[in-house]
Scaffold this motif. Structure first.
Motif, PDB file in Angstrom:
ATOM      1  N   ASP A  24       0.808  -1.211   0.000  1.00  0.00           N
ATOM      2  CA  ASP A  24       0.000   0.000   0.000  1.00  0.00           C
ATOM      3  C   ASP A  24       0.848   1.271   0.000  1.00  0.00           C
ATOM      4  OD1 ASP A  24       0.978  -0.267   2.584  1.00  0.00           O
ATOM      5  OD2 ASP A  24      -0.888   0.323   3.565  1.00  0.00           O
ATOM      6  N   LYS A  25       2.153   1.128   0.143  1.00  0.00           N
ATOM      7  CA  LYS A  25       3.054   2.277   0.116  1.00  0.00           C
ATOM      8  C   LYS A  25       3.804   2.394  -1.211  1.00  0.00           C
ATOM      9  CE  LYS A  25       3.806   2.413   5.118  1.00  0.00           C
ATOM     10  NZ  LYS A  25       3.068   3.682   5.302  1.00  0.00           N
ATOM     11  N   LEU A  26       3.473   1.513  -2.168  1.00  0.00           N
ATOM     12  CA  LEU A  26       4.229   1.434  -3.424  1.00  0.00           C
ATOM     13  C   LEU A  26       3.278   1.566  -4.608  1.00  0.00           C
ATOM     14  CD1 LEU A  26       7.193   0.695  -4.400  1.00  0.00           C
ATOM     15  CD2 LEU A  26       6.331  -1.627  -4.668  1.00  0.00           C
ATOM     16  N   LYS A  27       3.657   2.368  -5.580  1.00  0.00           N
ATOM     17  CA  LYS A  27       2.908   2.475  -6.830  1.00  0.00           C
ATOM     18  C   LYS A  27       3.847   2.113  -7.974  1.00  0.00           C
ATOM     19  CE  LYS A  27       0.030   5.618  -9.585  1.00  0.00           C
ATOM     20  NZ  LYS A  27      -1.107   4.688  -9.655  1.00  0.00           N
ATOM     21  N   THR A  28       3.390   1.248  -8.866  1.00  0.00           N
ATOM     22  CA  THR A  28       4.241   0.825  -9.974  1.00  0.00           C
ATOM     23  C   THR A  28       3.590   1.186 -11.303  1.00  0.00           C
ATOM     24  OG1 THR A  28       3.275  -1.409 -10.025  1.00  0.00           O
ATOM     25  CG2 THR A  28       5.245  -1.077  -8.658  1.00  0.00           C
ATOM     26  N   PHE A  29       4.461   1.428 -12.288  1.00  0.00           N
ATOM     27  CA  PHE A  29       4.048   1.756 -13.650  1.00  0.00           C
ATOM     28  C   PHE A  29       4.795   0.798 -14.582  1.00  0.00           C
ATOM     29  CE2 PHE A  29       4.080   5.417 -10.930  1.00  0.00           C
ATOM     30  CZ  PHE A  29       2.913   6.121 -11.221  1.00  0.00           C
ATOM     31  N   GLU A  30       4.100   0.217 -15.535  1.00  0.00           N
ATOM     32  CA  GLU A  30       4.753  -0.803 -16.363  1.00  0.00           C
ATOM     33  C   GLU A  30       4.187  -0.820 -17.778  1.00  0.00           C
ATOM     34  OE1 GLU A  30       6.335  -5.358 -15.829  1.00  0.00           O
ATOM     35  OE2 GLU A  30       4.390  -4.844 -14.948  1.00  0.00           O
ATOM     36  N   ARG A  31       5.059  -1.042 -18.731  1.00  0.00           N
ATOM     37  CA  ARG A  31       4.669  -1.334 -20.101  1.00  0.00           C
ATOM     38  C   ARG A  31       5.529  -2.491 -20.602  1.00  0.00           C
ATOM     39  NH1 ARG A  31       3.119   3.127 -24.317  1.00  0.00           N
ATOM     40  NH2 ARG A  31       1.333   2.911 -22.946  1.00  0.00           N
ATOM     41  N   VAL A  32       4.871  -3.562 -21.020  1.00  0.00           N
ATOM     42  CA  VAL A  32       5.568  -4.724 -21.562  1.00  0.00           C
ATOM     43  C   VAL A  32       5.460  -4.684 -23.082  1.00  0.00           C
ATOM     44  CG1 VAL A  32       5.695  -7.236 -21.625  1.00  0.00           C
ATOM     45  CG2 VAL A  32       5.092  -6.078 -19.487  1.00  0.00           C
ATOM     46  N   TYR A  33       6.577  -4.781 -23.757  1.00  0.00           N
ATOM     47  CA  TYR A  33       6.594  -4.680 -25.217  1.00  0.00           C
ATOM     48  C   TYR A  33       6.394  -6.063 -25.846  1.00  0.00           C
ATOM     49  CZ  TYR A  33       8.373  -0.061 -24.156  1.00  0.00           C
ATOM     50  OH  TYR A  33       8.510   1.219 -23.659  1.00  0.00           O
ATOM     51  N   PRO A  34       5.764  -6.111 -27.004  1.00  0.00           N
ATOM     52  CA  PRO A  34       5.410  -7.403 -27.620  1.00  0.00           C
ATOM     53  C   PRO A  34       6.549  -8.051 -28.394  1.00  0.00           C
ATOM     54  CG  PRO A  34       4.577  -5.618 -28.978  1.00  0.00           C
ATOM     55  CD  PRO A  34       5.211  -4.961 -27.772  1.00  0.00           C
ATOM     56  N   PHE A  35       7.771  -7.859 -27.949  1.00  0.00           N
ATOM     57  CA  PHE A  35       8.926  -8.459 -28.622  1.00  0.00           C
ATOM     58  C   PHE A  35      10.106  -8.485 -27.654  1.00  0.00           C
ATOM     59  CE2 PHE A  35       8.203  -4.049 -30.123  1.00  0.00           C
ATOM     60  CZ  PHE A  35       9.199  -3.403 -29.424  1.00  0.00           C
ATOM     61  N   GLY A  36      11.155  -9.151 -28.055  1.00  0.00           N
ATOM     62  CA  GLY A  36      12.388  -9.199 -27.280  1.00  0.00           C
ATOM     63  C   GLY A  36      13.578  -8.961 -28.182  1.00  0.00           C
ATOM     64  N   TRP A  37      14.761  -8.975 -27.598  1.00  0.00           N
ATOM     65  CA  TRP A  37      16.009  -8.881 -28.359  1.00  0.00           C
ATOM     66  C   TRP A  37      16.738 -10.216 -28.266  1.00  0.00           C
ATOM     67  CZ3 TRP A  37      19.215  -3.792 -27.380  1.00  0.00           C
ATOM     68  CH2 TRP A  37      18.514  -2.690 -27.902  1.00  0.00           C
ATOM     69  N   LEU A  38      17.023 -10.799 -29.413  1.00  0.00           N
ATOM     70  CA  LEU A  38      17.897 -11.962 -29.483  1.00  0.00           C
ATOM     71  C   LEU A  38      19.320 -11.449 -29.628  1.00  0.00           C
ATOM     72  CD1 LEU A  38      18.611 -14.984 -29.878  1.00  0.00           C
ATOM     73  CD2 LEU A  38      18.059 -14.681 -32.298  1.00  0.00           C
ATOM     74  N   GLY A  39      20.152 -11.711 -28.637  1.00  0.00           N
ATOM     75  CA  GLY A  39      21.512 -11.196 -28.627  1.00  0.00           C
ATOM     76  C   GLY A  39      22.549 -12.281 -28.809  1.00  0.00           C
ATOM     77  N   VAL A  40      23.593 -11.967 -29.554  1.00  0.00           N
ATOM     78  CA  VAL A  40      24.704 -12.882 -29.781  1.00  0.00           C
ATOM     79  C   VAL A  40      26.008 -12.161 -29.447  1.00  0.00           C
ATOM     80  CG1 VAL A  40      26.103 -13.923 -31.620  1.00  0.00           C
ATOM     81  CG2 VAL A  40      23.674 -14.447 -31.458  1.00  0.00           C
ATOM     82  N   LEU A  41      26.854 -12.825 -28.689  1.00  0.00           N
ATOM     83  CA  LEU A  41      28.208 -12.353 -28.402  1.00  0.00           C
ATOM     84  C   LEU A  41      29.165 -13.225 -29.184  1.00  0.00           C
ATOM     85  CD1 LEU A  41      29.606 -10.245 -26.451  1.00  0.00           C
ATOM     86  CD2 LEU A  41      29.972 -12.176 -24.898  1.00  0.00           C
ATOM     87  N   SER A  42      30.101 -12.610 -29.903  1.00  0.00           N
ATOM     88  CA  SER A  42      31.018 -13.400 -30.735  1.00  0.00           C
ATOM     89  C   SER A  42      32.401 -12.774 -30.734  1.00  0.00           C
ATOM     90  CB  SER A  42      30.503 -13.485 -32.176  1.00  0.00           C
ATOM     91  OG  SER A  42      30.428 -12.193 -32.777  1.00  0.00           O
ATOM     92  N   ASP A  43      33.400 -13.610 -30.833  1.00  0.00           N
ATOM     93  CA  ASP A  43      34.777 -13.116 -30.942  1.00  0.00           C
ATOM     94  C   ASP A  43      35.086 -12.805 -32.396  1.00  0.00           C
ATOM     95  OD1 ASP A  43      35.641 -12.954 -28.301  1.00  0.00           O
ATOM     96  OD2 ASP A  43      36.015 -15.111 -28.197  1.00  0.00           O
ATOM     97  N   THR A  44      34.451 -11.743 -32.874  1.00  0.00           N
ATOM     98  CA  THR A  44      34.635 -11.251 -34.237  1.00  0.00           C
ATOM     99  C   THR A  44      34.789  -9.735 -34.163  1.00  0.00           C
ATOM    100  OG1 THR A  44      32.229 -11.067 -34.489  1.00  0.00           O
ATOM    101  CG2 THR A  44      33.272 -13.094 -35.307  1.00  0.00           C
ATOM    102  N   PRO A  45      35.524  -9.130 -35.094  1.00  0.00           N
ATOM    103  CA  PRO A  45      35.665  -7.672 -35.070  1.00  0.00           C
ATOM    104  C   PRO A  45      34.336  -6.992 -35.367  1.00  0.00           C
ATOM    105  CG  PRO A  45      36.639  -8.587 -37.070  1.00  0.00           C
ATOM    106  CD  PRO A  45      36.303  -9.749 -36.190  1.00  0.00           C
TER     107      PRO A  45
END
Length: 393
Positions: A172-193
């Motif tokens: 009762d002491k906390l108010k939250t605001f949120e928006r969830v987006y309909p997508f994500g990020w697929l991330g790749v880490l690679s040892d390439t320049p």
């Protein structure tokens, strides 16, 4: 056990706060649920605002960053097969960003803490803050089967979105605001320049893409994917093929591909909890707010929270100015909401939201306008390098 400031969470925000407090002679103990190796294994952000760079220097943990970090004076926006450079330094009077991985920041801060002989308790079970609305707060936890109580003056909740700090606050002491987006990020880490010396944010009819880096030999790439996508459905070859399709042709031909060393999908959301102060408990970083990564603001927002809390605590202990702690939440939230706006705006402009033709036309018009206007480019630049920290007065 006793300390002045109990810090829950040993991510970069908790470590940075602890190190800064130590420079002012303020005793602190960090309590972490996970192992040290687990914390170091998190692959996260890599673009640091000037404000965070300055804080790391103030904390005495910048030597390797200053030696190995890559200062960037610009960033590219790619769309319609072309690239437009945003001259960060030129549009902001010389401000820049530093490309230096969050994992490296965390390691540097851990090393600095160990060198200073400060206490960090890893693999602590059943962590719980208590009595933070009184003058005698404490944190209890179990370590190697032993129940321990850490008495303190203040508690800093630096334990992330899923941590116990925010969950311990009366709802009762906390108010939250949120928006969830309909997508994500697929991330790749690679040892390439890296394909480019500066980051590329790309808008394409197939979805958003980002070309980033960790060093001259290690790259970080992302593509927008549906919210329900599974990482195991993406082979390296499929990822590289999709990334090339979303980049301008001249950039795609320069892309060096290779085996991924890490691959994951991150959901995107905007989230803010208000307030951020509950008696003598302070929420810091992801415990209080999340931004979509499009604006490179997550870690940097945590740093600005740390700066505000560190300076307020220093004034409290050294000058008896406890009134500044009362301003913590309102000062932090003003900057947080501006960063939330920028991150939402960049996300809305650069991503594909379904098949609504009107929305796509509006996003394209927005991108055409801001890249064709010095005022528009300056808006991107001054937000990207980071808005000034508000002084505590």
């Amino acid at each position: 056990m006793k300390t002045q400031v109990a810090i829950i969470g040993s991510g970069p925000s908790g470590l940075l706060l602890g190190q800064l407090l130590h420079t002012q002679g303020i005793d602190n103990v960090i309590i972490e649920q996970r192992s040290q190796d687990y914390v170091l294994g998190r692959i996260r952000a890599g673009v640091l605002e000037q404000g965070m760079v300055n804080l790391l220097r103030e904390a005495g943990a910048s030597e390797r960053m200053d030696r190995e970090g890559d200062v960037h004076e610009g960033v590219f926006l790619a769309f319609n097969g072309k690239k437009v450079r945003v001259d960060l330094a030129g549009l902001t009077g010389g401000d820049t960003v530093m490309v230096y991985g969050q994992t490296e920041v965390t390691k540097d801060l851990m090393d600095a803490r160990a060198k200073a002989g400060l206490t960090t308790i890893y693999e602590a079970d059943n962590v719980q803050p208590h009595d933070f609305y009184t003058d005698s707060p404490s944190v209890t936890f179990t370590k190697d089967g032993e129940a321990i109580t850490l008495e303190c003056d203040y508690i800093a909740g630096c334990d992330g979105f899923h941590g116990i700090s925010r969950k311990s606050v009366p709802q009762d002491k906390l108010k939250t605001f949120e928006r969830v987006y309909p997508f994500g990020w697929l991330g790749v880490l690679s040892d390439t320049p890296p394909v480019s010396d500066e980051l590329i944010y790309a808008k394409h009819e197939r979805g958003f893409a980002l070309c980033s880096m960790r060093s001259a030999t290690r790259s970080r790439y992302y593509v927008q994917v549906p919210q329900d996508e599974h990482v195991e459905d993406w082979s390296d070859d499929r990822f590289w093929d999709e990334l090339k399709k979303r980049l301008p042709p001249e950039t795609a031909t320069k892309l060096v591909t290779g085996p991924s060393i890490e691959k994951s999908i991150a959901p995107l959301r905007s989230f803010v909890a208000e307030p951020m102060k509950f008696g003598n408990l302070f929420l810091v970083g992801d415990a209080a707010h999340i931004v979509p990564p499009t604006g490179a603001k997550g870690l940097n927002l945590a740093a600005s929270d740390v700066s505000t809390l560190y300076r307020a605590l220093t004034a409290t202990y050294q000058e008896g100015r406890a009134d500044l702690l009362e301003k913590y939440s309102e000062v932090c939230l003003r900057r947080i909401w501006k960063a939330e706006r920028f991150s939402w705006w960049m996300t809305s402009m650069l991503h594909r939201f379904g098949d609504d033709d009107f929305d796509q036309r509006i996003a394209q018009a927005e991108l055409d306008y801001v890249t064709g206007s010095e005022a528009g480019l300056k808006t991107i630049a001054e937000n990207y390098v980071g808005l000034p920290y508000e002084p505590l007065e």
